[in-house]
Design an enzyme around this catalytic site. Structure first.
Site, short mmCIF file in Angstrom:
data_model
loop_
_atom_site.label_atom_id
_atom_site.label_comp_id
_atom_site.label_asym_id
_atom_site.label_seq_id
_atom_site.Cartn_x
_atom_site.Cartn_y
_atom_site.Cartn_z
CG ASN A 185 -4.62 14.78 18.23
OD1 ASN A 185 -4.29 14.57 17.07
ND2 ASN A 185 -4.87 13.80 19.09
CE LYS A 196 -8.32 12.95 18.95
NZ LYS A 196 -9.19 12.34 19.95
CD GLU A 221 -8.05 8.95 19.54
OE1 GLU A 221 -7.46 9.44 18.56
OE2 GLU A 221 -8.92 9.57 20.19
CD GLU A 261 -4.79 13.68 25.22
OE1 GLU A 261 -5.30 14.72 24.81
OE2 GLU A 261 -4.60 12.68 24.51
CB SER A 268 -14.02 16.76 26.74
OG SER A 268 -14.37 15.50 26.17
#
Ligand code: PGA
Length: 245
Positions: free
Chosen positions: A9, A11, A94, A164, A210
């Protein structure tokens, strides 16, 4: 047998030049992997990324749930499909935290993607406060129930779920493999409760938060973890190849 799937990802990272140089370095080395692999690229570089990816899945990071209309700044599923995009991340924490994504809009996006034949990568996960209050199971079960509302049994099998924990995203704190496994098992059980054992045993559940080349093996060795959604460690070609190999 569920084939593992690892998605980077990106972002809001990588210009067009950086996108091309990453794919030139990585895509050729991703033939005949034992896993499915791909990257979720910012909208503006999706078309370019598709042109440079023969082996990697190129995914979008979001979509709108309406076919078209006066939605300034939004991107429809048809527009993504035009570019050959097959996978779309929805409900990332997010977007839930910073861009007003809710369980209801996630559900609408899920239904639209499935109706158009695309694969949703549905993110769920609890905050640090919820984790510390032992609310993880309740939070993820509610997110799953709401996201799958109105999704039929055949379509449900095609969805990829990404668990997540928000406290593990970008913090360097990975959930232990055991914590990740326990929550992924809870999610799979919830899918069995909503549908049946066949759907639960078919659906793929990724862990994210992570994930790095050093810890991915232990995470993927868990019986209910079928892949990873990786942020920071997916940006560098060497690190990405370390993850997928
Ligand atoms: P991270 O991000 O790997 O940098 O923690 C994961 C994600 O947000 O999908």
């Amino acid at each position: 047998m569920r084939k593992p799937i690892i998605i980077g990802n990106w972002k809001m990272f990588k210009t067009s030049d950086e996108t091309v140089s990453f794919l030139n370095a990585v895509d050729g080395a991703c033939q005949q992997l034992e896993v499915e692999a791909g990257v979720a690229v910012p909208f503006v570089n999706l078309g370019l990324a598709k042109q440079h990816a023969k082996n990697l899945i190129i995914a979008a990071q979001n979509c709108h749930f309406e076919d078209q209309g006066a939605f300034t700044g939004e991107i429809s599923v048809d527009m993504l499909q035009d570019l050959g995009i097959t996978h779309v991340v929805i409900g990332h924490s997010e977007r839930r935290e910073m861009f007003n994504e809710t369980d209801e809009t996630v559900n609408k996006k899920m239904l639209k993607l499935l109706a158009k034949g695309l694969t949703p990568i549905l993110c769920c996960g609890e905050s640090l406060g919820q984790y510390e209050n032992n609310e993880t199971a309740m939070v993820v079960k509610t997110q799953i129930q709401k996201a799958f509302k109105g999704v039929n049994l055949e379509d449900a099998k095609t969805v990829i779920i990404a668990y997540e924990p928000i406290w593990a995203i970008g913090t360097g704190k990975t959930a232990t493999a055991q914590i990740a496994q326990d929550v992924c098992a809870i999610i799979r059980q919830e899918i069995a409760n909503i549908y049946d054992e066949v759907v639960a045993n078919t659906i793929r559940i990724q862990y994210g938060g992570s994930v790095k080349p050093e810890n991915i093996k232990e995470l993927l060795a868990q019986p209910d973890i079928d892949g990873a959604l990786v942020g920071g460690a997916s940006l560098d070609p060497t690190s990405f190849l370390g993850l997928v190999k």
